[in-house]
Design a protein around this motif. Structure first.
Motif, mmCIF file in Angstrom:
data_model
loop_
_atom_site.group_PDB
_atom_site.id
_atom_site.type_symbol
_atom_site.label_atom_id
_atom_site.label_comp_id
_atom_site.label_asym_id
_atom_site.label_seq_id
_atom_site.Cartn_x
_atom_site.Cartn_y
_atom_site.Cartn_z
ATOM 1 N N LEU A 169 51.655 -51.949 49.969
ATOM 2 C CA LEU A 169 53.115 -52.030 50.022
ATOM 3 C C LEU A 169 53.599 -53.472 50.079
ATOM 4 N N GLY A 170 52.768 -54.336 50.630
ATOM 5 C CA GLY A 170 53.210 -55.693 50.929
ATOM 6 C C GLY A 170 53.590 -55.741 52.395
ATOM 7 N N ARG A 171 53.157 -56.765 53.114
ATOM 8 C CA ARG A 171 53.356 -56.819 54.556
ATOM 9 C C ARG A 171 54.826 -56.669 54.953
ATOM 10 N N ASP A 172 55.700 -57.370 54.272
ATOM 11 C CA ASP A 172 57.119 -57.318 54.624
ATOM 12 C C ASP A 172 57.695 -55.922 54.402
ATOM 13 N N VAL A 173 57.335 -55.291 53.274
ATOM 14 C CA VAL A 173 57.819 -53.937 52.976
ATOM 15 C C VAL A 173 57.256 -52.946 53.998
ATOM 16 N N PHE A 174 55.982 -53.116 54.330
ATOM 17 C CA PHE A 174 55.337 -52.239 55.310
ATOM 18 C C PHE A 174 56.062 -52.306 56.649
ATOM 19 N N LEU A 175 56.314 -53.505 57.135
ATOM 20 C CA LEU A 175 56.985 -53.669 58.416
ATOM 21 C C LEU A 175 58.419 -53.157 58.355
ATOM 22 N N LYS A 176 59.063 -53.321 57.194
ATOM 23 C CA LYS A 176 60.432 -52.830 57.022
ATOM 24 C C LYS A 176 60.498 -51.317 57.183
ATOM 25 N N HIS A 177 59.489 -50.612 56.649
ATOM 26 C CA HIS A 177 59.496 -49.142 56.668
ATOM 27 C C HIS A 177 58.643 -48.565 57.793
ATOM 28 N N LEU A 178 58.146 -49.406 58.671
ATOM 29 C CA LEU A 178 57.200 -48.943 59.683
ATOM 30 C C LEU A 178 57.768 -47.855 60.586
ATOM 31 N N GLU A 179 59.009 -48.024 61.031
ATOM 32 C CA GLU A 179 59.624 -47.013 61.887
ATOM 33 C C GLU A 179 59.713 -45.667 61.175
ATOM 34 N N ARG A 180 60.035 -45.716 59.891
ATOM 35 C CA ARG A 180 60.141 -44.480 59.115
ATOM 36 C C ARG A 180 58.767 -43.831 58.940
ATOM 37 N N LEU A 181 57.752 -44.646 58.639
ATOM 38 C CA LEU A 181 56.390 -44.135 58.484
ATOM 39 C C LEU A 181 55.905 -43.471 59.764
ATOM 40 N N ALA A 182 56.311 -44.029 60.896
ATOM 41 C CA ALA A 182 55.841 -43.524 62.182
ATOM 42 C C ALA A 182 56.670 -42.358 62.707
ATOM 43 N N SER A 183 57.799 -42.061 62.063
ATOM 44 C CA SER A 183 58.676 -40.989 62.549
ATOM 45 C C SER A 183 58.137 -39.601 62.227
ATOM 46 N N ALA A 236 48.251 -44.326 64.624
ATOM 47 C CA ALA A 236 48.072 -45.757 64.356
ATOM 48 C C ALA A 236 49.390 -46.376 63.905
ATOM 49 N N LEU A 237 50.130 -45.659 63.053
ATOM 50 C CA LEU A 237 51.424 -46.150 62.593
ATOM 51 C C LEU A 237 52.441 -46.163 63.729
ATOM 52 N N ARG A 238 52.363 -45.163 64.594
ATOM 53 C CA ARG A 238 53.261 -45.139 65.756
ATOM 54 C C ARG A 238 52.963 -46.305 66.695
ATOM 55 N N ALA A 239 51.679 -46.593 66.880
ATOM 56 C CA ALA A 239 51.297 -47.717 67.742
ATOM 57 C C ALA A 239 51.792 -49.027 67.150
ATOM 58 N N ALA A 240 51.675 -49.164 65.821
ATOM 59 C CA ALA A 240 52.157 -50.384 65.158
ATOM 60 C C ALA A 240 53.667 -50.497 65.281
ATOM 61 N N LYS A 243 54.627 -51.678 68.703
ATOM 62 C CA LYS A 243 54.377 -53.114 68.895
ATOM 63 C C LYS A 243 55.213 -53.965 67.945
ATOM 64 N N GLY A 244 55.704 -53.317 66.867
ATOM 65 C CA GLY A 244 56.456 -54.058 65.867
ATOM 66 C C GLY A 244 55.588 -55.027 65.102
ATOM 67 N N ALA A 245 54.302 -54.679 64.950
ATOM 68 C CA ALA A 245 53.358 -55.574 64.274
ATOM 69 C C ALA A 245 52.213 -54.772 63.688
ATOM 70 N N LEU A 246 51.554 -55.358 62.704
ATOM 71 C CA LEU A 246 50.425 -54.696 62.059
ATOM 72 C C LEU A 246 49.171 -54.772 62.909
ATOM 73 N N GLU A 247 49.084 -55.768 63.787
ATOM 74 C CA GLU A 247 47.893 -55.984 64.592
ATOM 75 C C GLU A 247 47.814 -54.950 65.708
ATOM 76 N N VAL A 248 46.974 -53.943 65.489
ATOM 77 C CA VAL A 248 46.809 -52.848 66.441
ATOM 78 C C VAL A 248 45.329 -52.702 66.770
ATOM 79 N N GLU A 249 45.023 -52.397 68.025
ATOM 80 C CA GLU A 249 43.654 -52.204 68.477
ATOM 81 C C GLU A 249 43.374 -50.716 68.682
ATOM 82 N N PRO A 250 42.096 -50.305 68.657
ATOM 83 C CA PRO A 250 41.777 -48.892 68.887
ATOM 84 C C PRO A 250 42.390 -48.335 70.164
ATOM 85 N N GLY A 251 42.419 -49.136 71.222
ATOM 86 C CA GLY A 251 43.009 -48.675 72.474
ATOM 87 C C GLY A 251 44.486 -48.347 72.339
#
Length: 260
Positions: A169-183, A236-240, A243-251
């Motif tokens: 998607l591209g990092r910026d596009v991914f972060l833009k739609h992250l809330e929607r992806l996680a909903s 994983a998308l909800r966790a991101a 955090k508002g970021a792509l950097e997510v850990e297994p925990g």
């Protein structure tokens, strides 16, 4: 790209069945785990096979009042795109992962509750619930967790898949739609770039417009139109998103799954 040899074999078997069909018999020729490299090739092969099977059915019906069906199973994401090309010429069926009861039996056989309890220091009951919320009855996921560990699986397979989605998607596009992806999965329909990328990367599947061979679980990772192939992607998308970021850990993913 050449034609999948299994399809050529299946076509030959169907032709043989048509020639030797017993009166009043129904035959099914199955091609299991069919893999292709492009949407065009899959659509072309399905179209060709549909025409050939229809022709063989006319011959078998006239000769012996027999019928022939061809069943092709595949987990390739490109089938979602091929549907738009092939359309109703073939029937589309959806087979979901193991049911919760069957998944629980497999988990018990693999002793995954005990092993996960030791890994995360949780009770066997919590371990069983967590395995359902993350693997959702997917046998390959459970096998990977058994072979390595839950932490390894989330890091190397789940989070790696979400990173690929972000790259597509591209990092910026991914972060833009992250809330929607996680909903929820049906939010993928918001824009073609979301569902096309998620389907391409095997993160989501389309569940509408198909015959449902198995019952879909009533869980937040399954919607009316789309579903996340493995619920861990959803968490994983909800966790991101949290955090508002792509950097997510297994925990982070484990804690998000335990929130529900």
């Amino acid at each position: 790209e050449g034609e999948n040899p299994h399809v050529a074999i299946a076509s030959s078997v169907a032709e043989r069945v048509a020639l030797t069909a017993r009166r009043g018999t129904r035959y099914v020729v199955a091609v299991d785990e069919y893999r292709v490299g492009s949407v065009e090739l899959l659509a072309s092969l399905l179209d060709t096979l549909a025409n050939r099977v229809a022709e063989l059915n006319r011959e078998a019906a006239g000769r012996a009042n027999a019928t022939i069906s061809m069943l092709i199973t595949t987990s390739d994401a490109i089938v979602a795109e091929a549907r738009h090309i092939v359309g109703l010429k073939v029937e589309w069926a959806l087979i979901w992962n193991l049911s919760r009861q069957a998944a629980g039996e497999l988990v018990e056989q693999l002793e995954l509750q005990r092993r996960l309890g030791e890994e995360l220091r949780v009770t066997p009951e919590d371990a069983g619930e967590l395995l359902w919320r993350l693997a959702g009855g997917n046998p390959r996921a459970l096998k990977s967790i058994w072979r390595h560990s839950l932490t390894w699986w989330v890091r190397e397979e789940v989070l790696d898949a979400t990173r690929r989605l972000a790259e597509r998607l591209g990092r910026d596009v991914f972060l833009k739609h992250l809330e929607r992806l996680a909903s929820g999965p049906d939010e993928l329909s918001y824009t073609p770039e979301l569902w096309q990328a998620a389907l391409r990367d095997n993160i989501a599947i389309r569940v509408s417009g198909s015959i449902r061979v198995t019952e879909l679980p009533r869980e937040p990772w399954v919607g009316g139109e789309y579903a996340y192939q493995i619920p861990a992607y959803y968490y994983a998308l909800r966790a991101a998103a949290r955090k508002g970021a792509l950097e997510v850990e297994p925990g982070d993913v484990v804690r998000e799954a335990l929130r529900d």
